[in-house]
Scaffold this motif. Structure first.
Motif, PDB file in Angstrom:
ATOM      1  N   LYS A 111       0.842  -1.210   0.000  1.00 21.34           N
ATOM      2  CA  LYS A 111       0.000   0.000   0.000  1.00 21.34           C
ATOM      3  C   LYS A 111       0.873   1.254   0.000  1.00 21.34           C
ATOM      4  O   LYS A 111       0.578   2.226  -0.710  1.00 21.34           O
ATOM      5  CB  LYS A 111      -0.899  -0.014   1.233  1.00 21.34           C
ATOM      6  N   TYR A 112       1.957   1.239   0.772  1.00 20.72           N
ATOM      7  CA  TYR A 112       2.892   2.366   0.764  1.00 20.72           C
ATOM      8  C   TYR A 112       3.474   2.572  -0.639  1.00 20.72           C
ATOM      9  O   TYR A 112       3.591   3.707  -1.122  1.00 20.72           O
ATOM     10  CB  TYR A 112       4.035   2.117   1.745  1.00 20.72           C
ATOM     11  N   LEU A 113       3.855   1.473  -1.289  1.00 21.71           N
ATOM     12  CA  LEU A 113       4.424   1.564  -2.636  1.00 21.71           C
ATOM     13  C   LEU A 113       3.419   2.146  -3.621  1.00 21.71           C
ATOM     14  O   LEU A 113       3.760   2.995  -4.455  1.00 21.71           O
ATOM     15  CB  LEU A 113       4.875   0.180  -3.109  1.00 21.71           C
ATOM     16  N   GLU A 114       2.179   1.709  -3.518  1.00 24.67           N
ATOM     17  CA  GLU A 114       1.145   2.199  -4.432  1.00 24.67           C
ATOM     18  C   GLU A 114       0.842   3.673  -4.178  1.00 24.67           C
ATOM     19  O   GLU A 114       0.683   4.456  -5.122  1.00 24.67           O
ATOM     20  CB  GLU A 114      -0.117   1.351  -4.276  1.00 24.67           C
ATOM     21  N   ASP A 115       0.770   4.069  -2.913  1.00 24.52           N
ATOM     22  CA  ASP A 115       0.468   5.466  -2.586  1.00 24.52           C
ATOM     23  C   ASP A 115       1.582   6.412  -3.020  1.00 24.52           C
ATOM     24  O   ASP A 115       1.333   7.586  -3.314  1.00 24.52           O
ATOM     25  CB  ASP A 115       0.229   5.616  -1.078  1.00 24.52           C
ATOM     26  N   SER A 116       2.819   5.906  -3.048  1.00 28.83           N
ATOM     27  CA  SER A 116       3.955   6.758  -3.422  1.00 28.83           C
ATOM     28  C   SER A 116       4.140   6.856  -4.932  1.00 28.83           C
ATOM     29  O   SER A 116       4.890   7.701  -5.414  1.00 28.83           O
ATOM     30  CB  SER A 116       5.242   6.210  -2.805  1.00 28.83           C
ATOM     31  N   GLY A 117       3.495   5.960  -5.678  1.00 23.69           N
ATOM     32  CA  GLY A 117       3.691   5.919  -7.121  1.00 23.69           C
ATOM     33  C   GLY A 117       4.709   4.881  -7.551  1.00 23.69           C
ATOM     34  O   GLY A 117       4.838   4.577  -8.738  1.00 23.69           O
ATOM     35  N   LEU A 118       5.448   4.331  -6.591  1.00 24.83           N
ATOM     36  CA  LEU A 118       6.441   3.307  -6.917  1.00 24.83           C
ATOM     37  C   LEU A 118       5.789   2.005  -7.367  1.00 24.83           C
ATOM     38  O   LEU A 118       6.388   1.226  -8.106  1.00 24.83           O
ATOM     39  CB  LEU A 118       7.326   3.026  -5.698  1.00 24.83           C
ATOM     40  N   GLY A 119       4.570   1.771  -6.910  1.00 25.68           N
ATOM     41  CA  GLY A 119       3.879   0.547  -7.283  1.00 25.68           C
ATOM     42  C   GLY A 119       3.748   0.408  -8.786  1.00 25.68           C
ATOM     43  O   GLY A 119       3.959  -0.671  -9.349  1.00 25.68           O
ATOM     44  N   HIS A 120       3.421   1.512  -9.458  1.00 24.66           N
ATOM     45  CA  HIS A 120       3.289   1.485 -10.917  1.00 24.66           C
ATOM     46  C   HIS A 120       4.629   1.161 -11.568  1.00 24.66           C
ATOM     47  O   HIS A 120       4.703   0.379 -12.520  1.00 24.66           O
ATOM     48  CB  HIS A 120       2.775   2.831 -11.423  1.00 24.66           C
ATOM     49  N   GLU A 121       5.701   1.746 -11.048  1.00 22.92           N
ATOM     50  CA  GLU A 121       7.038   1.507 -11.608  1.00 22.92           C
ATOM     51  C   GLU A 121       7.429   0.035 -11.500  1.00 22.92           C
ATOM     52  O   GLU A 121       8.025  -0.537 -12.419  1.00 22.92           O
ATOM     53  CB  GLU A 121       8.061   2.373 -10.864  1.00 22.92           C
ATOM     54  N   LEU A 122       7.074  -0.599 -10.387  1.00 15.63           N
ATOM     55  CA  LEU A 122       7.469  -1.987 -10.150  1.00 15.63           C
ATOM     56  C   LEU A 122       6.645  -2.993 -10.943  1.00 15.63           C
ATOM     57  O   LEU A 122       6.994  -4.169 -11.001  1.00 15.63           O
ATOM     58  CB  LEU A 122       7.364  -2.309  -8.654  1.00 15.63           C
ATOM     59  N   THR A 123       5.541  -2.558 -11.529  1.00 14.38           N
ATOM     60  CA  THR A 123       4.736  -3.467 -12.348  1.00 14.38           C
ATOM     61  C   THR A 123       5.048  -3.330 -13.834  1.00 14.38           C
ATOM     62  O   THR A 123       4.434  -4.001 -14.659  1.00 14.38           O
ATOM     63  CB  THR A 123       3.230  -3.223 -12.127  1.00 14.38           C
ATOM     64  N   GLN A 124       6.004  -2.472 -14.166  1.00 12.27           N
ATOM     65  CA  GLN A 124       6.420  -2.334 -15.556  1.00 12.27           C
ATOM     66  C   GLN A 124       7.514  -3.358 -15.866  1.00 12.27           C
ATOM     67  O   GLN A 124       8.024  -4.044 -14.984  1.00 12.27           O
ATOM     68  CB  GLN A 124       6.925  -0.912 -15.827  1.00 12.27           C
ATOM     69  N   GLU A 125       7.875  -3.453 -17.127  1.00 11.61           N
ATOM     70  CA  GLU A 125       8.893  -4.414 -17.538  1.00 11.61           C
ATOM     71  C   GLU A 125      10.219  -4.097 -16.857  1.00 11.61           C
ATOM     72  O   GLU A 125      10.654  -2.951 -16.796  1.00 11.61           O
ATOM     73  CB  GLU A 125       9.069  -4.376 -19.056  1.00 11.61           C
ATOM     74  N   GLY A 126      10.851  -5.113 -16.326  1.00 14.24           N
ATOM     75  CA  GLY A 126      12.121  -4.922 -15.636  1.00 14.24           C
ATOM     76  C   GLY A 126      12.347  -6.015 -14.612  1.00 14.24           C
ATOM     77  O   GLY A 126      11.490  -6.869 -14.390  1.00 14.24           O
ATOM     78  N   THR A 127      13.517  -6.002 -14.007  1.00 10.05           N
ATOM     79  CA  THR A 127      13.872  -6.990 -13.002  1.00 10.05           C
ATOM     80  C   THR A 127      14.110  -6.288 -11.677  1.00 10.05           C
ATOM     81  O   THR A 127      14.890  -5.338 -11.608  1.00 10.05           O
ATOM     82  CB  THR A 127      15.149  -7.751 -13.414  1.00 10.05           C
ATOM     83  N   TYR A 128      13.443  -6.751 -10.630  1.00  8.99           N
ATOM     84  CA  TYR A 128      13.572  -6.131  -9.318  1.00  8.99           C
ATOM     85  C   TYR A 128      13.648  -7.199  -8.224  1.00  8.99           C
ATOM     86  O   TYR A 128      13.069  -8.272  -8.351  1.00  8.99           O
ATOM     87  CB  TYR A 128      12.371  -5.228  -9.014  1.00  8.99           C
ATOM     88  N   THR A 129      14.361  -6.869  -7.169  1.00  7.51           N
ATOM     89  CA  THR A 129      14.302  -7.642  -5.932  1.00  7.51           C
ATOM     90  C   THR A 129      13.743  -6.712  -4.874  1.00  7.51           C
ATOM     91  O   THR A 129      14.262  -5.616  -4.663  1.00  7.51           O
ATOM     92  CB  THR A 129      15.691  -8.146  -5.505  1.00  7.51           C
TER      93      THR A 129
END
Length: 208
Positions: A111-129
């Motif tokens: 929820k914190y990630l989504e509220d900050s806008g980072l949630g959208h970034e993490l659902t785009q193409e790419g590799t994350y840990t």
């Protein structure tokens, strides 16, 4: 739709052990071999709500915090059972790191990630840990302090250094770590990214 290929590491006690069949009774090895492909061990501590996952099928029954554990088998992450076939031969649909985090009990952090806008970034193409604290972790005194720090930076745009400190733009597996390791967190404008220390001890306990 693009999905992020990521590994979610939950900030809870995680145990690792060497996969050594000679430490396991013969009958348990026989049971392990009969599980079929893509079956993983789940070790539970009764009454403590603690579960430890490993891909090693030859896992000895042991004691954690003085209590004997219960060992059972589940499909490894990403696989499912298919009627009429041994083991877990079916492949689940891919999930992004936010969906996997929710599955592991990190709904507040998501929820914190989504509220900050980072949630959208993490659902785009790419590799994350993503090193995601569980909801239970936020209930501790130190977790409450972290939550307040996150909220103090919580503005749309994703420029939240506390949240980004929990993210790396590279793929890491728990088996890649040994001793003390440092990895760089996700960078933002005017912020170089901090080093995240991961320790894996000889007694088999990992800490972040």
């Amino acid at each position: 739709m693009h999905y992020s290929l990521g590994l979610v590491v939950i900030l809870a006690l995680v145990c690792f052990a060497n996969c050594k069949p000679n430490r396991v009774p013969w009958w348990q090895i026989k049971v392990a071999k009969s599980q079929g492909p893509n079956a993983c061990i789940v070790e539970e501590v009764p009454d403590l709500s603690k579960k430890y996952y490993t891909e090693c099928k030859y896992w000895p029954v042991r004691k954690v915090c003085g209590r004997e554990t219960i060992v059972r088998y589940e499909c490894c992450e990403g696989f499912k059972q298919v009627p009429g076939e041994e083991g877990c031969t079916g492949v689940k649909a891919l999930k992004n790191v936010l969906e996997v985090s929710r599955d592991f009990g990190a709904t507040k952090f998501v929820k914190y990630l989504e509220d900050s806008g980072l949630g959208h970034e993490l659902t785009q193409e790419g590799t994350y840990t993503l090193f995601a604290p569980t909801d239970q972790a936020f209930e501790s005194p130190s977790g409450q302090i972290v939550g307040m720090k996150i909220e103090s930076f919580l503005t749309p745009g994703g420029e939240n250094p506390v949240l980004r400190y929990h993210i790396s733009d590279k793929k890491y597996l728990s088996k890649d770590f040994s001793g003390n390791n440092e990895i760089k967190s996700l960078q933002i404008k005017n912020y170089d990214g901090r080093q995240l220390r991961i320790s894996k001890y000889s007694i088999g306990v990992g800490a972040i």
